[in-house]
Motif scaffolding. Structure first.
Motif, short mmCIF file in Angstrom:
data_model
loop_
_atom_site.label_atom_id
_atom_site.label_comp_id
_atom_site.label_asym_id
_atom_site.label_seq_id
_atom_site.Cartn_x
_atom_site.Cartn_y
_atom_site.Cartn_z
N ARG A 124 5.33 8.53 5.16
CA ARG A 124 4.84 9.26 6.33
C ARG A 124 5.14 8.52 7.64
NH1 ARG A 124 -0.72 12.27 4.40
NH2 ARG A 124 -0.05 12.66 2.25
N ILE A 125 5.13 7.20 7.59
CA ILE A 125 5.45 6.43 8.80
C ILE A 125 6.96 6.46 9.05
CG2 ILE A 125 5.48 4.09 9.79
CD1 ILE A 125 2.87 3.58 8.22
N GLY A 126 7.74 6.52 7.95
CA GLY A 126 9.20 6.50 8.08
C GLY A 126 9.74 5.10 8.07
N CYS A 127 9.19 4.26 7.19
CA CYS A 127 9.65 2.88 7.09
C CYS A 127 9.77 2.50 5.63
CB CYS A 127 8.68 1.92 7.81
SG CYS A 127 7.07 1.77 7.00
N ALA A 128 10.33 1.34 5.38
CA ALA A 128 10.43 0.84 4.01
C ALA A 128 9.04 0.41 3.53
CB ALA A 128 11.39 -0.35 3.96
N PRO A 129 8.74 0.61 2.24
CA PRO A 129 7.43 0.21 1.71
C PRO A 129 7.11 -1.26 1.99
CG PRO A 129 8.54 1.60 0.12
CD PRO A 129 9.53 1.33 1.22
N LYS A 130 8.13 -2.13 2.00
CA LYS A 130 7.88 -3.55 2.22
C LYS A 130 7.34 -3.81 3.62
CE LYS A 130 12.61 -4.61 3.69
NZ LYS A 130 13.83 -5.39 3.40
N ASN A 131 7.62 -2.89 4.57
CA ASN A 131 7.13 -3.08 5.94
C ASN A 131 5.68 -2.63 6.13
OD1 ASN A 131 9.61 -4.09 6.78
ND2 ASN A 131 10.38 -2.06 7.27
N VAL A 132 5.16 -1.87 5.17
CA VAL A 132 3.79 -1.37 5.30
C VAL A 132 2.79 -2.52 5.32
CG1 VAL A 132 1.97 -0.05 4.14
CG2 VAL A 132 4.27 0.90 4.32
N SER A 133 3.03 -3.54 4.50
CA SER A 133 2.10 -4.68 4.48
C SER A 133 2.01 -5.35 5.84
CB SER A 133 2.53 -5.70 3.42
OG SER A 133 2.42 -5.16 2.13
N THR A 134 3.14 -5.49 6.53
CA THR A 134 3.15 -6.10 7.86
C THR A 134 2.42 -5.21 8.86
OG1 THR A 134 5.26 -7.18 7.39
CG2 THR A 134 4.62 -7.00 9.70
N ILE A 135 2.71 -3.91 8.80
CA ILE A 135 2.08 -2.96 9.73
C ILE A 135 0.57 -2.93 9.52
CG2 ILE A 135 1.90 -0.49 10.26
CD1 ILE A 135 4.96 -0.35 9.53
N MET A 136 0.15 -2.81 8.26
CA MET A 136 -1.28 -2.78 7.97
C MET A 136 -1.91 -4.14 8.24
SD MET A 136 -1.81 0.36 7.20
CE MET A 136 -3.30 0.60 6.23
N GLY A 137 -1.13 -5.21 8.06
CA GLY A 137 -1.62 -6.54 8.38
C GLY A 137 -1.97 -6.68 9.85
N THR A 138 -1.19 -6.02 10.71
CA THR A 138 -1.49 -6.04 12.15
C THR A 138 -2.83 -5.36 12.41
OG1 THR A 138 0.86 -6.02 12.73
CG2 THR A 138 -0.69 -5.28 14.43
N LEU A 139 -3.05 -4.21 11.78
CA LEU A 139 -4.35 -3.53 11.94
C LEU A 139 -5.48 -4.36 11.35
CD1 LEU A 139 -3.35 0.16 11.10
CD2 LEU A 139 -3.89 -0.80 13.34
N MET A 160 -3.20 -4.42 -6.59
CA MET A 160 -2.82 -3.41 -5.61
C MET A 160 -3.66 -3.54 -4.35
SD MET A 160 -3.16 0.73 -6.07
CE MET A 160 -2.12 0.70 -7.51
N ALA A 161 -3.03 -3.46 -3.18
CA ALA A 161 -3.76 -3.51 -1.91
C ALA A 161 -4.44 -2.18 -1.67
CB ALA A 161 -2.81 -3.84 -0.77
N VAL A 162 -5.74 -2.23 -1.36
CA VAL A 162 -6.53 -1.05 -1.02
C VAL A 162 -7.16 -1.32 0.35
CG1 VAL A 162 -8.40 0.48 -1.70
CG2 VAL A 162 -7.00 -0.63 -3.45
N TYR A 163 -7.07 -0.35 1.25
CA TYR A 163 -7.53 -0.54 2.62
C TYR A 163 -8.78 0.27 2.90
CZ TYR A 163 -2.79 -2.33 3.09
OH TYR A 163 -1.63 -3.04 2.91
N PHE A 164 -9.64 -0.28 3.78
CA PHE A 164 -10.87 0.39 4.21
C PHE A 164 -10.95 0.32 5.73
CE2 PHE A 164 -11.57 -0.95 -0.09
CZ PHE A 164 -12.37 0.03 -0.67
#
Length: 199
Positions: A124-139, A160-164
């Motif tokens: 949905r973001i339009g990025c590689a799955p490996k980049n999601v950890s960095t993006i979510m890490g910023t949040l 597995m990483a689960v976010y809240f």
């Protein structure tokens, strides 16, 4: 003045009652049992429970609020938007903002769990799955979300990483539960850490 009331048919009421009963049965699954299930199974149960709860309470999913709604702290949300805009281009501010919006749109009721997997977020973001950890890490560094690890039986690694969502930022579900969660959670940190830790 007459009050307008939504008509609920007998089949609709019956369906709502069945959904409520099924959700209640799923909620009876013990933590001991759940922790022995594969991570994918636990997430499937979580999502099924959420869907059944919404089907049992259609006033939160239909009418003026199709798909339900998420309560936001206007001040915290504006602060987060400002912080994201101040990110350097290397930190992918557009993708971080997109991730934040997706988080707000996909919260499990009464837990604040983000109901999207890493692959779904990436698509949905339009990025590689490996980049999601960095993006979510910023949040996560901003204090917008927190991350938990769920072990998957038979798979090595941290799980597995689960976010809240931070309940000071947004919530979907009972205000009583939100208040309890917020009492145990710090509000998002101020923006100094976004400038490489400089104050």
């Amino acid at each position: 003045m007459a009050q307008i009331v939504r008509l609920t048919t007998k089949p609709q009421r019956s369906g709502q009652e069945e959904a409520a009963h099924a959700a209640e049965q799923l909620s009876l699954l013990s933590e001991e049992l759940l922790k022995h299930l594969p991570g994918e199974a636990r997430i499937a149960i979580s999502r099924a429970t959420h869907a059944l709860q919404k089907a049992a309470r259609p006033d939160t999913t239909e009418g003026l609020w199709p798909g339900g709604f998420t309560m936001l702290s206007r001040m915290q949300t504006a602060t987060i938007w400002d912080a994201i805009r101040e990110l350097s281009s290397d930190d992918r501010p557009n993708q971080v903002r997109h991730a934040f919006d997706l988080v707000l749109l996909n919260l499990r009721q009464d837990t604040g769990e983000v109901l999207l997997t890493r692959d779904q977020l990436a698509e949905r973001i339009g990025c590689a799955p490996k980049n999601v950890s960095t993006i979510m890490g910023t949040l996560e560094k901003m204090g917008v979300i927190r991350r938990e690890r769920r072990r998957i039986e038979g798979v090595q690694g941290r799980g597995m990483a689960v976010y809240f969502i931070n309940p000071h930022v947004a919530w979907n579900g009972s205000l009583d539960v939100r208040k309890a969660q917020a009492a145990e959670t710090r509000p998002p940190m101020q923006l100094e850490l976004l400038q490489g830790g400089a104050s």
